[in-house]
Design a protein around this motif. Structure first.
Motif, PDB file in Angstrom:
ATOM      1  N   ILE A 171      -5.107  -0.561  -1.021  1.00  7.83           N
ATOM      2  CA  ILE A 171      -4.054  -1.209  -1.834  1.00  7.83           C
ATOM      3  C   ILE A 171      -2.820  -0.333  -2.116  1.00  7.83           C
ATOM      4  O   ILE A 171      -3.025   0.650  -2.916  1.00  7.83           O
ATOM      5  N   PRO A 172      -1.534  -0.878  -1.785  1.00 10.61           N
ATOM      6  CA  PRO A 172      -0.481  -0.039  -2.028  1.00 10.61           C
ATOM      7  C   PRO A 172      -0.478   0.044  -3.403  1.00 10.61           C
ATOM      8  O   PRO A 172      -0.573  -0.760  -4.448  1.00 10.61           O
ATOM      9  N   ASP A 173      -0.021   1.595  -3.970  1.00 18.85           N
ATOM     10  CA  ASP A 173      -0.022   2.087  -5.353  1.00 18.85           C
ATOM     11  C   ASP A 173       1.363   2.438  -5.445  1.00 18.85           C
ATOM     12  O   ASP A 173       1.913   3.712  -4.939  1.00 18.85           O
ATOM     13  N   PRO A 174       2.447   1.971  -6.251  1.00 18.35           N
ATOM     14  CA  PRO A 174       3.753   2.497  -6.479  1.00 18.35           C
ATOM     15  C   PRO A 174       3.654   3.804  -7.029  1.00 18.35           C
ATOM     16  O   PRO A 174       4.666   4.561  -6.949  1.00 18.35           O
ATOM     17  N   ASN A 175       2.742   4.180  -7.849  1.00 20.47           N
ATOM     18  CA  ASN A 175       2.845   5.513  -8.388  1.00 20.47           C
ATOM     19  C   ASN A 175       2.898   6.617  -7.223  1.00 20.47           C
ATOM     20  O   ASN A 175       3.269   7.881  -7.423  1.00 20.47           O
ATOM     21  N   ARG A 176       2.338   6.171  -6.377  1.00 20.53           N
ATOM     22  CA  ARG A 176       2.501   7.078  -4.948  1.00 20.53           C
ATOM     23  C   ARG A 176       3.881   7.609  -4.684  1.00 20.53           C
ATOM     24  O   ARG A 176       4.188   8.601  -4.065  1.00 20.53           O
ATOM     25  N   LEU A 177       4.980   6.612  -5.175  1.00 18.28           N
ATOM     26  CA  LEU A 177       6.250   7.032  -4.685  1.00 18.28           C
ATOM     27  C   LEU A 177       6.548   8.342  -5.631  1.00 18.28           C
ATOM     28  O   LEU A 177       7.488   9.090  -4.950  1.00 18.28           O
ATOM     29  N   PRO A 181       1.365  -4.782  -5.100  1.00 14.56           N
ATOM     30  CA  PRO A 181       0.590  -5.892  -5.850  1.00 14.56           C
ATOM     31  C   PRO A 181       1.110  -6.236  -7.493  1.00 14.56           C
ATOM     32  O   PRO A 181       0.758  -7.130  -7.751  1.00 14.56           O
ATOM     33  N   ASP A 182       2.035  -5.031  -7.801  1.00 14.98           N
ATOM     34  CA  ASP A 182       2.370  -5.329  -9.140  1.00 14.98           C
ATOM     35  C   ASP A 182       3.740  -4.891  -9.246  1.00 14.98           C
ATOM     36  O   ASP A 182       4.270  -3.927  -9.078  1.00 14.98           O
ATOM     37  N   ALA A 183       4.641  -6.055  -9.483  1.00 14.82           N
ATOM     38  CA  ALA A 183       5.992  -5.807  -9.430  1.00 14.82           C
ATOM     39  C   ALA A 183       6.400  -5.113 -10.599  1.00 14.82           C
ATOM     40  O   ALA A 183       7.332  -4.323 -10.388  1.00 14.82           O
ATOM     41  N   GLN A 184       5.806  -5.389 -11.753  1.00 14.50           N
ATOM     42  CA  GLN A 184       6.320  -4.546 -12.880  1.00 14.50           C
ATOM     43  C   GLN A 184       6.085  -2.806 -12.710  1.00 14.50           C
ATOM     44  O   GLN A 184       6.830  -1.909 -12.923  1.00 14.50           O
ATOM     45  N   ALA A 185       4.944  -2.703 -12.112  1.00 18.00           N
ATOM     46  CA  ALA A 185       4.579  -1.311 -11.790  1.00 18.00           C
ATOM     47  C   ALA A 185       5.743  -0.764 -10.908  1.00 18.00           C
ATOM     48  O   ALA A 185       6.161   0.541 -11.010  1.00 18.00           O
ATOM     49  N   LEU A 186       6.056  -1.358  -9.967  1.00 14.98           N
ATOM     50  CA  LEU A 186       6.924  -0.887  -9.094  1.00 14.98           C
ATOM     51  C   LEU A 186       8.414  -0.719  -9.747  1.00 14.98           C
ATOM     52  O   LEU A 186       8.906   0.351  -9.442  1.00 14.98           O
TER      53      LEU A 186
END
Ligand code: PEP
Ligand code: MN
Length: 449
Positions: free
Chosen positions: A154-160, A28-33
């Motif tokens: 909702i996909p959450d990049p912090n999970r990486l 959902p958030d390219a910057q967070a990724l």
């Protein structure tokens, strides 16, 4: 002195971005990724290039029939199940199986976990509907949460980053357990004796007694049991989520070549093995040993084209084909593939995944598999290789070290009603501890021929 990478090699690592990548989340958030992947690009590697090279050499031995691969673990690891007991029990199960298989095959067993990074899952549908509510499908803990709520899905990049740290924790325990005396052959043998005390497994008594005699013989002959206190244990997962694999790729200072340092071994799944797709391109550019799942629609042309892309020079141990045809199809479909690859001459490791072609939904509504089908597919795999004079190189299984009830059958006869007792997997059903050991006895008998 460190060797610098060829600029073209470095640039090639991003070629996949121009290709279609199936099964990726919509962040959902390219910057967070971008923030997370930048962070992942600078963290320490989880595994080292030299370890991946060592594994590649051992897999080369498996391709020649001089070793046998045992790869096992959860369909999907989860953050919640990351406990010392769970990790210990899975390692214990794999080590126990390996002793039985070593005896059956009279070969070294390469031990590998679907562990320390098996967090991303391909799904047959992008969404899931319950009671009229539609949400994104669960894609594994590295992407979103299993709970059926909008915030979890909702996909959450912090999970990486969580996945990276959880993988590091898992690997730390794996290294401690397998190097610190826990893996001592005498101790593993004692565990297997405990398993054999259950009269449900009386049909393996003769085999177990033979192993026992062999160990006593080794003792009497003065074998160096101190040297058998440690084992090498390799990590692996499906190389699915490219936003994780790319930033964890590092240049090996010895050679200037890229290695995906998220695991020793990565495999490309059945749903992402398109010849012109992002995954095949990406994994063609890293030096790790690589696997590809081959399901019932795979053709000989596909296999050869995958070899051209992933192992053009025919390096031993570089490429493993993990076949998952289904018990009813393996005897019909596998020979054609194996014959084409054999005629080509470049080596591959043939590994049997008897899990993913044998799933169905039980009457009580659980996604399950029959132990008898799983065993039958392995038997078919051995029959095909015996008939063609090719090498069966290993086994790929979904298992856990606890007493879950997810797969039907086995000598303890888990039936449809029993599935409800301890059905814990979030994705595919796993063999439990006892079923795993029973499988090892049955496969050891097959290996002995
Ligand atoms: C898996 O290994 O969990 C999996 C999804 O397998 P496949 O790609 O063979 O379907
Ligand atoms: Mn699975």
């Amino acid at each position: 002195m460190s060797v610098l990478p060829d600029p073209a090699v470095l640039a090639g690592l991003d070629t996949f971005r121009d290709l279609e990548a199936k099964q990726q989340p919509s962040w959902p958030d390219a910057q967070a990724l971008a923030d997370v992947t930048a962070k992942l690009s600078s963290v320490p590697p989880l595994v080292f290039a030299g370890e991946a090279d060592n594994l590649r050499e051992r897999l080369g031995a498996a391709s020649r029939g001089e070793a046998f691969l045992l790869q096992g673990g959860d369909c999907a690891e989860t953050f919640d199940e990351l406990t010392a007991d769970n990790i210990r029990d899975k390692i214990k199960t794999i080590l126990q199986m390996a002793v039985i298989l070593t005896y059956g095959a009279s070969l070294p067993i390469i031990k590998m976990g679907r562990m320390a990074g098996q967090y991303a899952k391909p799904r047959s549908s992008d969404s899931e509907t319950r009671d009229g509510v539609t949400l994104p499908a669960y894609r594994g803990d590295i992407i979103n949460g299993f709970e059926f709520s909008e915030s979890a899905r909702i996909p959450d990049p912090n999970r990486l980053l969580d996945a990276y740290h959880n993988s590091a924790t898992t690997l730390n325990l794996i290294r401690a357990f397998t190097q610190g005396g826990f893996a001592d052959l005498r101790r593993v043998h004692e565990w297997n004796r405990g398993f054999m005390a259950n009269r449900a497994y009386a049909r393996y008594d003769t085999f177990a007694a033979e192993i026992d005699r062999a160990i006593r013989f080794m003792h009497a002959a003065g074998a160096d049991f101190e040297a058998l206190r440690t084992v090498d244990f390799f990590s692996s997962h499906e190389g699915l989520l490219l936003d994780y694999e790319r930033p964890l790729t590092r240049i090996d200072s010895r050679t200037g070549l890229p290695y995906d340092c998220s695991a020793h071994f990565l495999w490309i799944g059945e749903r992402t093995r398109q010849l012109d797709g992002a995954h095949v391109d990406y994994f063609s550019r890293v030096r790790n040993p690589i696997g590809v799942k081959l399901g019932p629609t795979s053709t000989g042309d596909d296999a050869l084209a995958l070899m051209d892309k992933l192992n053009p020079d025919g390096e031993a141990g570089r490429l493993t084909f993990i076949t998952r045809m289904g018990a009813g199809k393996v005897r019909d479909l596998l020979p054609g593939l194996v014959e084409r690859v054999r005629a080509d001459g470049r080596p591959v490791v043939w590994v049997c995944d008897p899990m993913h072609g044998n799933g169905f939904t039980s009457d009580s509504g659980y996604k399950t598999r029959r132990f008898s089908d799983v065993i039958d597919e392995v038997r078919g795999f051995f029959e095909v290789h015996a008939a063609l004079g090719t090498v069966p190189g290993g086994l790929h299984v979904e298992l856990t070290g606890s007493d879950v009830t997810e797969v039907l059958g086995g000598s303890e006869e888990i039936d449809d009603l029993a599935l409800a007792r301890r059905y814990e997997t979030l994705v595919d059903p796993r063999l439990n501890h006892q079923q795993s050991l029973e499988m090892a006895f049955l496969v050891a008998e097959m290996l002995r021929g």
